[in-house]
Structure formats: structure tokens, C-alpha cells
Design an enzyme around this catalytic site. Structure first.
Site, PDB file in Angstrom:
ATOM      1  N   ASP A 108       0.849  -1.199   0.000  1.00  0.00           N
ATOM      2  CA  ASP A 108       0.000   0.000   0.000  1.00  0.00           C
ATOM      3  C   ASP A 108       0.884   1.248   0.000  1.00  0.00           C
ATOM      4  O   ASP A 108       2.051   1.194   0.406  1.00  0.00           O
ATOM      5  CB  ASP A 108      -0.946   0.008   1.212  1.00  0.00           C
ATOM      6  CG  ASP A 108      -0.206   0.004   2.533  1.00  0.00           C
ATOM      7  OD1 ASP A 108       0.607  -0.909   2.750  1.00  0.00           O
ATOM      8  OD2 ASP A 108      -0.420   0.923   3.345  1.00  0.00           O
ATOM      9  N   GLU A 173      -0.199  -1.061   5.687  1.00  0.00           N
ATOM     10  CA  GLU A 173       0.854  -0.632   6.623  1.00  0.00           C
ATOM     11  C   GLU A 173       0.729   0.843   6.934  1.00  0.00           C
ATOM     12  O   GLU A 173       0.903   1.275   8.081  1.00  0.00           O
ATOM     13  CB  GLU A 173       2.238  -0.935   6.036  1.00  0.00           C
ATOM     14  CG  GLU A 173       3.394  -0.689   7.009  1.00  0.00           C
ATOM     15  CD  GLU A 173       3.882   0.751   7.082  1.00  0.00           C
ATOM     16  OE1 GLU A 173       4.555   1.106   8.058  1.00  0.00           O
ATOM     17  OE2 GLU A 173       3.579   1.547   6.166  1.00  0.00           O
TER      18      GLU A 173
HETATM   19 ZN   LIG Z   1       6.690   2.286   4.279  1.00  0.00          ZN
END
Ligand SMILES: [Zn+2]
Length: 432
Positions: A108, A173
Site C-alpha cells: 500500500d 501498513e
Molecule cells: Zn513504508
């Protein structure tokens, strides 16, 4: 000193150089997928194809299939369903003798924000003047490419690892990692047990982050009493009541930055911890006395502190600052809300740290252990999977900003470092 034979080393480095055009193309394809929170599936499909091309069987690990994850103390709901948002785990079994290693990278990216401010297409993925261009090139699609092509280079050079090697690509994340690395950390290896080390290709500029601060968000709400502006003194201005609390929290930040120290953080940051007073809101209209004021803030705590401790400190600071009679009947409230992350720290004696330093030494480089003043996915493995985890990757070039890029020479260098690290850590055999 490393245990890698000179000829084997040269063969693997040559294999990385031969694969570099393909690696650049792969990273470009990955950058072209706009994999912001909730939309990671396209990037994962690109990764899956590449992993399967390496004869790896790819397991989908979805957060919804991890028992108890929603009750886990580290879990927060990002508001996005996990449908079609799986993590990928590919494991290559070693010949059985060596230590196991995980490369774990997030696919991501944070949004590009105002496209007009970029001097190129933020999802271009093109290579120009020795740079791969676009959001995520540096954080961390370059690193994801490097960890996958490190394995490709080992295959090409005819090197078989003795320990197991796993490649994980995870979602969300940037939003905290709950359905991403928390899920893979809790699930562990397919065969059960725990891995021996985890390396995460965050853009650390070839140093290592081996510790991180914990993070909490809180909201202070103060009540006032509304009145028409012509009768201002009949009301109680909530913003004015909030002010001494704001001041006290501001002083708490000053006090903590001079009293809370961890040398790992202060090698490169001025301070170990911080308290950011992020948003203030009071009132709706110039002609009305505001009857409520809120302050939202982010506080970090050092690995040596606990979250409970830092919460108590904040609550006491607010209570002590609210010392006028109005507050007797209308005490301020403190709520802990939203994203929160634990701190983590591994010992500087951990063998994985020395393995990275040994490998970087053979590449005429070095790698210093540092602390990161925020949340990083390594905390899940350290705190909940009993596994030493570090972040170790290429440089950070305009990450989270405009005109993000990754120099190709850094991509090449980190791929070489990962291939050698896998040989050093897992042990290896040459194919006959
Ligand atoms: Zn990162």
C-alpha cells in the site's frame, strides 16, 4: 566477516545485475498500481504473478481468517473491509539446516495528494535519469521488488538456501498494519512455530531501525456555556478554558523531550519522543460564546516506557491544568481514540543485526542500528511473534510528499544486500 565464498558471492551479484532491467520494469508495474488503503488488490496481483514465476506457491492470508485478530490489543478498524484484500505469503523451503528468514514488504501507498504539484505522473513507474518515478517507488515498492528479485538472483546463480525463506507482501501498513503484518505475524509460518528473523524493506537509507516509539492519539474535551455575544460574560468560553490545558500539554512536550532519552533515536533525531497538539476546535459562530472546545493530539512513548504510564501522565497533566472552580462541576475529559501502536526494541546483540552489518561491510558500506519515532510493522513480530525484526532498505526520496522516486543504483544495491543476507543468514548450498 561473512561465511560466503567469493565465487558464489560474485555469481549472485552478477545475477542481480543481469536481472536489473526486469527488476526495474517490475517495480514500475507495481508503482503504476495506485494501491492506496483499500485498493491493494491490483498491486498484490502484480506481486503474485512474479512469485508464481519463481515457482513459489502463494498463500493468501486474509485478516478475517486470523482467529481473534479483532480482539487483539493492537488491532484498530480502518473502516475498510478485508474482502479482496489479502496478504500474500510465499515460502521457499530450505534444505533443512539453516535459520529461516522473512522478507516482509507493504504494497500500500499513501495518496498522492495534489497531482498538480507533481512534476511527473505520480503513478508513472517510468525510469528517467536513473530514477524510478512515482508514489511508492521509495516507500516501498522498490524494496518489495528488491526482496523478490534477491530470490530470483539466488535461483539464477544456482544457490539453494539451507534455511527457509518467506516472502510476505502486506496491506494497510500506512494505516497501521492491523490487517497486514499483524495478521501475518499472528499466523506465523505455514508449518507452525516461528521464523528466526524478519527484514522489512522500509526506506532506512541502508541503516537499520531496530526500535520504535509507541503512539497514541487522544482527545481532550472541555465544556463551556453558550451565550449571545452581546452578553459574552454570561457565558463561559470553552476555548479559554481549554487554553491552560493546551499550555500544560505543550510544557509536557518540552519536559519529555529533555528527560526521555534513548540513544538509538538520538543518533539521528533531536529527541526520542514527542507530543504533537494536532487539532483544536471550538465554537461555531462569531456571535456565540463557544460551549465546547476539543483538542486532538498524538503522543509517543519510548520503548522503555509503557502505554499505561504515558496515558496516566497525560490524564494527570490535564487534571492539574484544570484548576479553576468551573472545572469542579465540568471536569475535562480525555479519550484515547483511533490509531495506537506499541513500542518495540530488539537488542543490538541480535545476530540478524550483525548479519546485515557483515553483508554491508563486504559491499564497502555500513549499517547503523537506529530507533524510529513512530509505528513500524516490525513491532508486531517483536511483540507478538517472538521474532527479531528490523527495517532495512534503500533511501527515502520524497516519501509521502510530491515527486517520490528511487534511484536505480540504490535498488540494485539493496537487492544485492538482500541476496547476500539470505545466503549469510540461512546458509546455502551450490547446485551441482
Ligand atoms: Zn513504508
Amino acid at each position: 566477516m561473512t561465511s560466503i565464498d567469493d565465487t558464489d558471492r560474485e555469481n549472485v551479484l552478477t545475477a542481480v545485475e543481469e536481472l536489473l532491467p526486469e527488476l526495474q520494469e517490475f517495480v514500475g508495474d507495481l508503482v503504476a498500481e495506485r494501491s492506496v488503503l483499500g485498493d491493494e488488490a491490483g498491486a498484490q496481483a502484480v506481486v503474485r504473478d512474479r512469485l508464481e514465476a519463481l515457482d513459489l506457491s502463494v498463500r493468501e492470508l486474509n485478516a478475517d481468517d486470523v482467529d481473534g485478530i479483532r480482539d487483539h490489543p493492537e488491532f484498530s478498524d480502518t473502516g475498510h473491509s478485508y474482502e479482496s484484500r489479502s496478504n500474500l505469503v510465499a515460502e521457499r523451503s530450505g534444505t533443512g539446516e539453516g535459520r529461516s528468514l522473512v522478507f516482509n514488504g507493504h504494497v500500500d501507498v499513501v495518496p498522492e495528494n495534489d497531482r498538480e504539484k507533481w512534476s511527473f505522473d505520480p503513478f508513472s513507474g517510468a525510469v528517467e535519469d536513473g530514477r524510478i518515478l512515482g508514489r511508492g517507488a521509495s516507500d516501498m515498492k522498490g524494496g518489495v521488488g528488491a526482496m523478490i528479485f534477491a530470490l530470483a538472483a539466488l535461483d539464477r546463480a544456482g544457490v539453494t538456501l539451507q534455511g527457509d525463506l518467506a516472502i510476505e507482501t502486506v496491506i494497510e501498513e500506512e494505516a497501521g498494519g492491523f490487517g497486514g503484518s499483524l495478521a501475518t505475524a499472528l499466523a506465523g509460518p505455514a508449518a507452525g512455530g516461528a521464523y528466526d528473523a524478519v527484514v522489512i524493506p522500509e526506506p532506512t537509507d541502508f541503516d537499520m531501525w531496530i526500535a520504535n516509539d509507541g503512539v497514541s492519539y487522544f482527545r481532550v474535551t472541555v465544556e463551556g456555556k453558550s451565550a449571545h455575544a452581546a452578553r459574552t460574560d454570561d457565558g463561559v468560553n470553552a476555548a479559554a478554558k481549554l487554553y491552560p490545558i493546551f499550555q500544560a500539554l505543550s510544557e509536557l512536550h518540552d519536559e519529555r523531550k529533555t528527560s526521555v532519552h534513548d540513544p538509538l533515536f538520538e543518533q539521528w533525531y533531536d529527541q526520542t519522543v514527542s507530543l504533537n497538539l494536532g487539532s483544536i476546535h471550538a465554537g461555531e459562530w462569531p456571535s456565540s460564546v463557544p460551549d465546547e472546545a476539543t483538542l486532538e493530539a498524538r503522543i509517543s512513548h519510548a520503548p522503555a516506557e509503557t502505554r499505561e504510564h504515558i496515558h496516566t501522565v497525560v490524564e494527570e497533566t490535564v487534571r492539574e491544568a484544570a484548576d479553576d472552580p468551573w472545572f469542579d462541576e465540568h471536569p475535562p475529559t480525555v479519550e484515547w481514540f483511533g490509531w495506537r501502536g506499541s513500542s518495540a526494541k530488539i537488542s543490538t546483540d541480535e545476530p540478524i543485526i550483525h548479519a546485515v552489518q557483515d553483508v554491508m561491510g563486504t559491499m564497502n558500506g555500513e549499517s547503523q542500528p537506529k530507533g524510529f519515532p513512530g509505528g513500524i510493522d516490525s513491532r508486531f513480530f517483536v511483540n507478538y511473534a517472538d521474532t527479531p525484526a528490523i527495517c532495512f532498505g534503500p533511501g527515502a526520496h520524497n516519501i509521502h510528499g510530491t515527486d517520490e522516486f528511487l534511484p536505480v543504483d540504490e535498488l540494485e544495491r539493496i537487492t544485492k544486500a538482500y541476496a547476500l543476507l539470505a545466503m549469510e543468514w540461512c546458509g546455502y548450498e551450490e547446485d551441482e
